[in-house]
Design a protein around this motif. Sequence first.
Motif, PDB file in Angstrom:
ATOM      1  N   GLY A 139     123.058  96.273 103.646  1.00 29.96           N
ATOM      2  CA  GLY A 139     122.807  95.353 103.070  1.00 29.96           C
ATOM      3  C   GLY A 139     123.633  95.420 102.024  1.00 29.96           C
ATOM      4  O   GLY A 139     123.633  93.912 101.433  1.00 29.96           O
ATOM      5  N   GLY A 140     124.665  96.752 101.779  1.00 28.21           N
ATOM      6  CA  GLY A 140     125.385  96.305 100.587  1.00 28.21           C
ATOM      7  C   GLY A 140     126.452  95.152  99.963  1.00 28.21           C
ATOM      8  O   GLY A 140     127.049  94.419 101.500  1.00 28.21           O
ATOM      9  N   LYS A 141     126.945  94.185  99.280  1.00 34.39           N
ATOM     10  CA  LYS A 141     128.378  93.349  99.319  1.00 34.39           C
ATOM     11  C   LYS A 141     129.217  93.939 100.302  1.00 34.39           C
ATOM     12  O   LYS A 141     130.121  93.431 100.185  1.00 34.39           O
ATOM     13  N   LEU A 142     129.457  95.955  99.400  1.00 41.60           N
ATOM     14  CA  LEU A 142     130.685  95.951 100.466  1.00 41.60           C
ATOM     15  C   LEU A 142     131.080  96.436 101.876  1.00 41.60           C
ATOM     16  O   LEU A 142     131.804  95.476 102.111  1.00 41.60           O
ATOM     17  N   HIS A 143     130.302  96.622 102.294  1.00 45.02           N
ATOM     18  CA  HIS A 143     129.799  96.534 103.903  1.00 45.02           C
ATOM     19  C   HIS A 143     129.958  95.347 104.288  1.00 45.02           C
ATOM     20  O   HIS A 143     130.383  94.488 105.561  1.00 45.02           O
ATOM     21  N   LEU A 144     128.773  94.095 103.423  1.00 47.77           N
ATOM     22  CA  LEU A 144     128.844  92.501 103.860  1.00 47.77           C
ATOM     23  C   LEU A 144     129.953  92.044 103.701  1.00 47.77           C
ATOM     24  O   LEU A 144     130.851  90.984 104.460  1.00 47.77           O
ATOM     25  N   GLY A 145     130.676  92.018 102.342  1.00 44.51           N
ATOM     26  CA  GLY A 145     131.865  92.082 102.514  1.00 44.51           C
ATOM     27  C   GLY A 145     133.064  92.479 103.229  1.00 44.51           C
ATOM     28  O   GLY A 145     133.878  91.185 104.083  1.00 44.51           O
ATOM     29  N   PHE A 146     133.228  93.296 103.619  1.00 46.08           N
ATOM     30  CA  PHE A 146     133.684  93.567 105.007  1.00 46.08           C
ATOM     31  C   PHE A 146     133.629  93.320 106.101  1.00 46.08           C
ATOM     32  O   PHE A 146     135.026  92.539 106.819  1.00 46.08           O
ATOM     33  N   ILE A 147     132.253  93.258 106.939  1.00 47.74           N
ATOM     34  CA  ILE A 147     132.418  92.443 107.996  1.00 47.74           C
ATOM     35  C   ILE A 147     132.778  90.632 107.550  1.00 47.74           C
ATOM     36  O   ILE A 147     133.219  90.080 108.362  1.00 47.74           O
ATOM     37  N   GLN A 148     132.895  90.155 106.753  1.00 48.02           N
ATOM     38  CA  GLN A 148     133.010  88.465 106.197  1.00 48.02           C
ATOM     39  C   GLN A 148     134.613  88.680 105.871  1.00 48.02           C
ATOM     40  O   GLN A 148     134.881  88.209 106.891  1.00 48.02           O
ATOM     41  N   ILE A 149     134.774  90.056 105.678  1.00 50.40           N
ATOM     42  CA  ILE A 149     136.722  89.598 105.973  1.00 50.40           C
ATOM     43  C   ILE A 149     136.799  89.496 106.767  1.00 50.40           C
ATOM     44  O   ILE A 149     137.631  88.786 107.518  1.00 50.40           O
ATOM     45  N   ARG A 150     136.904  90.434 107.910  1.00 50.01           N
ATOM     46  CA  ARG A 150     137.234  90.712 109.819  1.00 50.01           C
ATOM     47  C   ARG A 150     136.550  89.639 110.142  1.00 50.01           C
ATOM     48  O   ARG A 150     137.499  89.413 111.226  1.00 50.01           O
ATOM     49  N   GLU A 151     135.424  88.762 110.164  1.00 49.26           N
ATOM     50  CA  GLU A 151     135.106  88.209 111.147  1.00 49.26           C
ATOM     51  C   GLU A 151     136.093  86.630 110.607  1.00 49.26           C
ATOM     52  O   GLU A 151     136.815  85.870 111.776  1.00 49.26           O
ATOM     53  N   LYS A 152     136.368  86.674 109.283  1.00 50.80           N
ATOM     54  CA  LYS A 152     136.433  85.840 108.990  1.00 50.80           C
ATOM     55  C   LYS A 152     138.882  85.671 109.458  1.00 50.80           C
ATOM     56  O   LYS A 152     138.860  84.558 109.651  1.00 50.80           O
ATOM     57  N   LEU A 153     138.972  87.090 109.884  1.00 53.97           N
ATOM     58  CA  LEU A 153     140.751  87.246 109.558  1.00 53.97           C
ATOM     59  C   LEU A 153     140.580  86.759 111.222  1.00 53.97           C
ATOM     60  O   LEU A 153     141.613  86.006 111.701  1.00 53.97           O
ATOM     61  N   ASP A 154     139.405  87.080 112.505  1.00 54.34           N
ATOM     62  CA  ASP A 154     139.213  87.140 113.795  1.00 54.34           C
ATOM     63  C   ASP A 154     139.335  85.423 113.527  1.00 54.34           C
ATOM     64  O   ASP A 154     139.845  84.310 114.890  1.00 54.34           O
ATOM     65  N   GLN A 155     138.640  85.124 113.127  1.00 55.89           N
ATOM     66  CA  GLN A 155     138.434  83.111 113.266  1.00 55.89           C
ATOM     67  C   GLN A 155     140.001  82.430 112.208  1.00 55.89           C
ATOM     68  O   GLN A 155     140.268  81.510 113.254  1.00 55.89           O
ATOM     69  N   LEU A 156     140.182  82.900 111.626  1.00 62.21           N
ATOM     70  CA  LEU A 156     141.709  82.880 111.197  1.00 62.21           C
ATOM     71  C   LEU A 156     143.128  82.842 112.746  1.00 62.21           C
ATOM     72  O   LEU A 156     143.590  81.855 112.507  1.00 62.21           O
ATOM     73  N   LYS A 157     142.852  84.275 113.139  1.00 65.41           N
ATOM     74  CA  LYS A 157     144.191  84.514 113.747  1.00 65.41           C
ATOM     75  C   LYS A 157     143.342  83.742 115.116  1.00 65.41           C
ATOM     76  O   LYS A 157     144.834  83.547 115.817  1.00 65.41           O
ATOM     77  N   LYS A 158     142.279  83.370 115.615  1.00 69.93           N
ATOM     78  CA  LYS A 158     141.551  82.196 117.021  1.00 69.93           C
ATOM     79  C   LYS A 158     142.150  80.862 116.395  1.00 69.93           C
ATOM     80  O   LYS A 158     142.893  80.337 117.038  1.00 69.93           O
ATOM     81  N   THR A 159     142.045  81.098 114.963  1.00 63.13           N
ATOM     82  CA  THR A 159     142.293  79.234 114.453  1.00 63.13           C
ATOM     83  C   THR A 159     144.328  79.397 114.822  1.00 63.13           C
ATOM     84  O   THR A 159     144.636  78.057 115.320  1.00 63.13           O
ATOM     85  N   MET A 160     145.132  80.437 114.602  1.00 60.14           N
ATOM     86  CA  MET A 160     146.125  80.146 114.489  1.00 60.14           C
ATOM     87  C   MET A 160     146.657  80.097 115.593  1.00 60.14           C
ATOM     88  O   MET A 160     147.571  79.494 116.300  1.00 60.14           O
ATOM     89  N   VAL A 161     145.871  80.603 117.292  1.00 61.39           N
ATOM     90  CA  VAL A 161     146.562  80.344 118.200  1.00 61.39           C
ATOM     91  C   VAL A 161     146.081  79.734 119.024  1.00 61.39           C
ATOM     92  O   VAL A 161     147.046  79.439 119.792  1.00 61.39           O
ATOM     93  N   ASP A 162     145.201  78.248 118.345  1.00 62.12           N
ATOM     94  CA  ASP A 162     144.324  77.320 118.972  1.00 62.12           C
ATOM     95  C   ASP A 162     145.757  76.488 118.381  1.00 62.12           C
ATOM     96  O   ASP A 162     146.034  75.841 118.966  1.00 62.12           O
ATOM     97  N   LYS A 163     146.279  76.332 117.044  1.00 61.59           N
ATOM     98  CA  LYS A 163     147.076  75.254 116.510  1.00 61.59           C
ATOM     99  C   LYS A 163     148.552  75.668 117.349  1.00 61.59           C
ATOM    100  O   LYS A 163     149.291  74.598 118.081  1.00 61.59           O
ATOM    101  N   GLN A 164     148.350  77.341 117.399  1.00 59.82           N
ATOM    102  CA  GLN A 164     149.751  77.338 117.969  1.00 59.82           C
ATOM    103  C   GLN A 164     150.023  76.533 119.707  1.00 59.82           C
ATOM    104  O   GLN A 164     151.401  76.102 120.245  1.00 59.82           O
ATOM    105  N   GLU A 165     149.112  77.123 120.511  1.00 56.07           N
ATOM    106  CA  GLU A 165     148.677  76.477 121.882  1.00 56.07           C
ATOM    107  C   GLU A 165     148.612  74.765 121.554  1.00 56.07           C
ATOM    108  O   GLU A 165     149.896  74.181 122.294  1.00 56.07           O
ATOM    109  N   LYS A 166     148.451  74.590 120.309  1.00 54.43           N
ATOM    110  CA  LYS A 166     148.238  73.090 120.369  1.00 54.43           C
ATOM    111  C   LYS A 166     149.609  72.190 120.327  1.00 54.43           C
ATOM    112  O   LYS A 166     150.531  71.102 121.180  1.00 54.43           O
ATOM    113  N   ARG A 167     150.038  73.254 119.146  1.00 53.41           N
ATOM    114  CA  ARG A 167     151.891  72.569 119.295  1.00 53.41           C
ATOM    115  C   ARG A 167     152.792  72.808 120.226  1.00 53.41           C
ATOM    116  O   ARG A 167     153.152  71.992 120.440  1.00 53.41           O
ATOM    117  N   ASN A 168     152.217  74.540 121.100  1.00 48.02           N
ATOM    118  CA  ASN A 168     152.966  74.520 122.414  1.00 48.02           C
ATOM    119  C   ASN A 168     152.934  72.787 123.496  1.00 48.02           C
ATOM    120  O   ASN A 168     153.711  72.522 123.960  1.00 48.02           O
TER     121      ASN A 168
END
Length: 309
Positions: A158-187
């Motif tokens: 429940g600490g900030k460091l552990h939850l922060g890295f969880i949020q970072i990893r989830e946000k990174l996966d979300q951004l990668k998925k968004t980039m993939v979707d945008k790339q597919e949309k552009r394609n």
Amino acid sequence: MDLGECTKIHDLALRADYEIASKERDLFFELDAVDHLESFIADCDRRTELAKKRLAETQEEISAEVAAKAEKVHELNEEIGKLLAKAEQLGAEGNVDEAQKVLQEVEKVRTRKKDAEEEYRNSMPASSFQQQKLRVCEVCSAYLGLHDNDRRLADHFGGKLHLGFIQIREKLDQLKKTMVDKQEKRNQERLKRREEREKEERMKKRTRSRSREHRRSRSRDRRRRRSRSTSRDKRRSRSRSRERRRRHRSRSRSRSRGHRHSHERSSKHKSSRDRERSSRDRSRERDRRDGMNGRSDSRRAEDRDMGDL
């Protein structure tokens, strides 16, 4: 992690403007965010690998079976810590009933943990079991003990460091998925534009072919009309020439008949004139001879008279 103050401007109005503008066109700030977050994740993963190597060098070797039992205990500890952190968060939000349900699940996991610890204790000597068996957290690279109590586990998960890295990893996966979707949309848009261009090209080619075919058909029609008119003209000219030849032959026949009749008449008239002329000439000749005879008689008479004289 003691990173200090963020150099970026954190303004909710600017964030709202960006979210509205990003719906209309791509500003590609996601690429900068992905690079920034990946640097954190890469640093965390590097520290995790170093900690694992250090533990492998300092802790004594154990068999694969004992390692599997210890890993099971660590997994149950992690599950207990996550459930306790979730219960505390629900309690802070006022969801007491949900927090009570989560605590009941914690009790069930604790029972499973006791059974796993018992199996692990029975598989190792007492001296080795008392040693602290550490493990590296895969999320934030922090050390976790095999015998950590629930409070320590709850503080970690429940600490900030552990939850922060969880949020970072989830946000990174979300951004990668968004980039993939945008790339597919552009394609897809690029493919759609290409198909539209190809369709336009095909339409233009079809139109050009139709226009060429239309021009060819018109030229063929003109040639047919010309050939027809030419054939008609030829037929007309042939008919005219035949008609002219027919008329010429008829006129020539009539002329030949008229000329023959006129020649006959002229020959007849000429013969009559010749006969008349010849008769006149003969009469003149007789008259001249008669005159000459008369003159000769008169001369002879005169000569006789002169002789008499």
